[in-house]
Design a protein around this motif. Sequence first.
Motif, mmCIF file in Angstrom:
data_model
loop_
_atom_site.group_PDB
_atom_site.id
_atom_site.type_symbol
_atom_site.label_atom_id
_atom_site.label_comp_id
_atom_site.label_asym_id
_atom_site.label_seq_id
_atom_site.Cartn_x
_atom_site.Cartn_y
_atom_site.Cartn_z
ATOM 1 N N TYR A 1 53.947 47.163 43.687
ATOM 2 C CA TYR A 1 52.982 46.964 42.603
ATOM 3 C C TYR A 1 52.673 48.247 41.848
ATOM 4 O O TYR A 1 51.980 48.212 40.832
ATOM 5 N N PHE A 2 53.165 49.387 42.328
ATOM 6 C CA PHE A 2 52.914 50.647 41.631
ATOM 7 C C PHE A 2 53.549 50.667 40.240
ATOM 8 O O PHE A 2 53.106 51.410 39.369
ATOM 9 N N ASP A 3 54.595 49.877 40.033
ATOM 10 C CA ASP A 3 55.287 49.844 38.742
ATOM 11 C C ASP A 3 54.792 48.720 37.838
ATOM 12 O O ASP A 3 55.428 48.417 36.826
ATOM 13 N N THR A 4 53.699 48.092 38.204
ATOM 14 C CA THR A 4 53.205 46.959 37.416
ATOM 15 C C THR A 4 51.911 47.318 36.701
ATOM 16 O O THR A 4 51.258 48.319 37.008
ATOM 17 N N PHE A 5 51.548 46.464 35.756
ATOM 18 C CA PHE A 5 50.277 46.596 35.046
ATOM 19 C C PHE A 5 49.341 45.498 35.517
ATOM 20 O O PHE A 5 49.769 44.403 35.860
ATOM 21 N N ALA A 6 48.075 45.793 35.529
ATOM 22 C CA ALA A 6 47.072 44.810 35.938
ATOM 23 C C ALA A 6 46.827 43.808 34.824
ATOM 24 O O ALA A 6 47.188 44.021 33.663
ATOM 25 N N TYR A 7 46.215 42.687 35.204
ATOM 26 C CA TYR A 7 45.784 41.722 34.205
ATOM 27 C C TYR A 7 44.511 42.231 33.532
ATOM 28 O O TYR A 7 43.755 43.004 34.111
ATOM 29 N N GLU A 8 44.291 41.785 32.324
ATOM 30 C CA GLU A 8 43.063 42.150 31.603
ATOM 31 C C GLU A 8 41.880 41.508 32.319
ATOM 32 O O GLU A 8 41.756 40.293 32.359
ATOM 33 N N THR A 9 41.064 42.356 32.892
ATOM 34 C CA THR A 9 39.968 41.890 33.736
ATOM 35 C C THR A 9 38.630 42.209 33.096
ATOM 36 O O THR A 9 38.438 43.301 32.559
ATOM 37 N N ALA A 10 37.714 41.259 33.177
ATOM 38 C CA ALA A 10 36.364 41.465 32.644
ATOM 39 C C ALA A 10 35.458 42.001 33.746
ATOM 40 O O ALA A 10 35.520 41.547 34.889
ATOM 41 N N PHE A 11 34.642 42.981 33.405
ATOM 42 C CA PHE A 11 33.761 43.613 34.382
ATOM 43 C C PHE A 11 32.302 43.341 34.055
ATOM 44 O O PHE A 11 31.912 43.259 32.891
ATOM 45 N N SER A 12 31.509 43.231 35.141
ATOM 46 C CA SER A 12 30.070 43.006 34.983
ATOM 47 C C SER A 12 29.269 44.289 35.086
ATOM 48 O O SER A 12 28.145 44.367 34.600
ATOM 49 N N GLY A 13 29.830 45.295 35.740
ATOM 50 C CA GLY A 13 29.133 46.559 35.933
ATOM 51 C C GLY A 13 30.007 47.743 35.559
ATOM 52 O O GLY A 13 31.215 47.597 35.336
ATOM 53 N N PRO A 14 29.452 48.933 35.539
ATOM 54 C CA PRO A 14 30.158 50.103 35.017
ATOM 55 C C PRO A 14 30.986 50.899 36.035
ATOM 56 O O PRO A 14 31.709 51.805 35.652
ATOM 57 N N VAL A 15 30.882 50.580 37.343
ATOM 58 C CA VAL A 15 31.510 51.429 38.360
ATOM 59 C C VAL A 15 33.032 51.455 38.229
ATOM 60 O O VAL A 15 33.652 52.526 38.169
ATOM 61 N N ILE A 16 33.668 50.292 38.180
ATOM 62 C CA ILE A 16 35.132 50.242 38.104
ATOM 63 C C ILE A 16 35.638 50.774 36.757
ATOM 64 O O ILE A 16 36.612 51.549 36.736
ATOM 65 N N PRO A 17 35.027 50.413 35.619
ATOM 66 C CA PRO A 17 35.469 51.012 34.353
ATOM 67 C C PRO A 17 35.397 52.545 34.355
ATOM 68 O O PRO A 17 36.290 53.200 33.817
ATOM 69 N N LEU A 18 34.356 53.110 34.951
ATOM 70 C CA LEU A 18 34.258 54.574 35.031
ATOM 71 C C LEU A 18 35.372 55.151 35.907
ATOM 72 O O LEU A 18 35.931 56.212 35.601
ATOM 73 N N THR A 19 35.701 54.449 36.998
ATOM 74 C CA THR A 19 36.796 54.887 37.859
ATOM 75 C C THR A 19 38.126 54.857 37.104
ATOM 76 O O THR A 19 38.966 55.764 37.245
ATOM 77 N N ILE A 20 38.305 53.825 36.307
ATOM 78 C CA ILE A 20 39.536 53.713 35.493
ATOM 79 C C ILE A 20 39.618 54.861 34.501
ATOM 80 O O ILE A 20 40.693 55.442 34.292
ATOM 81 N N LYS A 21 38.491 55.208 33.907
ATOM 82 C CA LYS A 21 38.464 56.321 32.947
ATOM 83 C C LYS A 21 38.895 57.634 33.608
ATOM 84 O O LYS A 21 39.566 58.463 32.987
#
Length: 451
Positions: free
Chosen positions: A63-83
């Motif tokens: 899965y390291f060579d794949t892209f994730a699905y467009e996921t909707a988030f309810s809180g800021p923790v995971i989006p900040l980690t992605i940033k």
Amino acid sequence: MEKSAIPEETETIAAKRSKRLTQKILEARQKLNQRKAWWSNALVEILIVGIVFVLNVYLVIEYFDTFAYETAFSGPVIPLTIKLVQVFNVSYLKALQLVNIFFFMFFPISMYVFIRHFTERKLAAVTGILIISLPYYPFAETRINAALLAQDSAHMASLVIIPFALITMHKFIKEGKTSNLIFVSLTTALIALASPFGLLTYLIISLVVTFSEVLLGKGRLKLTRLIFALIIGAGLTSFWYNPGFIYWIITGPMGSDLKGTLSRLIPMTFFTLPILATFGYLLFDRKPQLQSLFVSFFLLVSFLVLSSAGGGIFSLHPSRYVPELGISLAFFIGIVFVRIGDYISMRELKINKAKPGINGKTLIRSATVLVLVMLIVGVILGKENVSQPRKVLGYWSQVEKSEIWMARDEVRGSFVILGYIITFSSVSALGFVSLEARKEQKSKIVKSYKV
């Protein structure tokens, strides 16, 4: 009345209680000495946990060579980690997939620490995380599908944080201490800001753990500590989940989904909860040695009920809490496996006393190694069950907001300000308590020097 029937002065209730306690401690030490095995070595423990980590890397390496699905988030923790990952010039969907893989790989380590804390047995923890790593339903397969092949990555990521929060929650309920309060409040807020579904999981397990502690004594104090920790944690998240937004969730369109789930859940708990509470009280009251068994069994039943009420377990669209059901099942099996081994060992000890020369230790340890090896082989052979990564093309660069996040953005004005005030007050309260605890500790040190 005969003279022998009159108790002596030394035969007080306190003396008898002290004698019983001493006997129990001696028995416990004897059991610990009997249970000590080759895997008790720290280096062997690290090696085994490292093997489990490598197995989980093996499951998701494609899965390291794949892209994730467009996921909707309810809180800021995971989006900040992605940033943070995007700082290394990685596209959004690629960064999201890397974050998902990271949390999946480290989840068994998190669970190992959790199971070992509650059972105080390394073998139970190793067995539990090996079962959790099995790439079959409802174990690792459900978490891979939810995080890497679907849109529930925040929920799965929160499962890595929850064990550490629960350990400190358990310590705070038992011992108090300001350091435990600060950590459990921060981790509670972190879970809530990562995933509302993860928060519900955390609350359910916290209630079960607290109930197990209440059965051991000082129930009011422990319940008060739980409520206080949750209130502080809620206060820390008020800047995001402000009072107006919470009111809108309960009374608005999203509240209808919540009410629908509760309408299915309440009738089931109406009959099962009193039975389980009575059952727990009769079997586990004042029995600390059975606490881990109590917690694992009640978690299994709780998530079985929740999964059944939230979409079913084996339906075409199973409940989002099936991964928690698999985790609880692995936790329970790990404890039962160790207790069966303990029971056989004790039986062998009694047989040895009656008939010296008969020794079943080698047989038990061989069977244990065989089971662990079979679990490892099961993880390796089951890889094909989860090795179907889909390469999602695209370079999405914006955070997809869920209905909860978008609804929060609609709430403005005084409620937003009130939320920030509550968060500031909670942080200030934690800081004040921390300072007071430090002052008290310093004064104790000074007094000890004076003495």
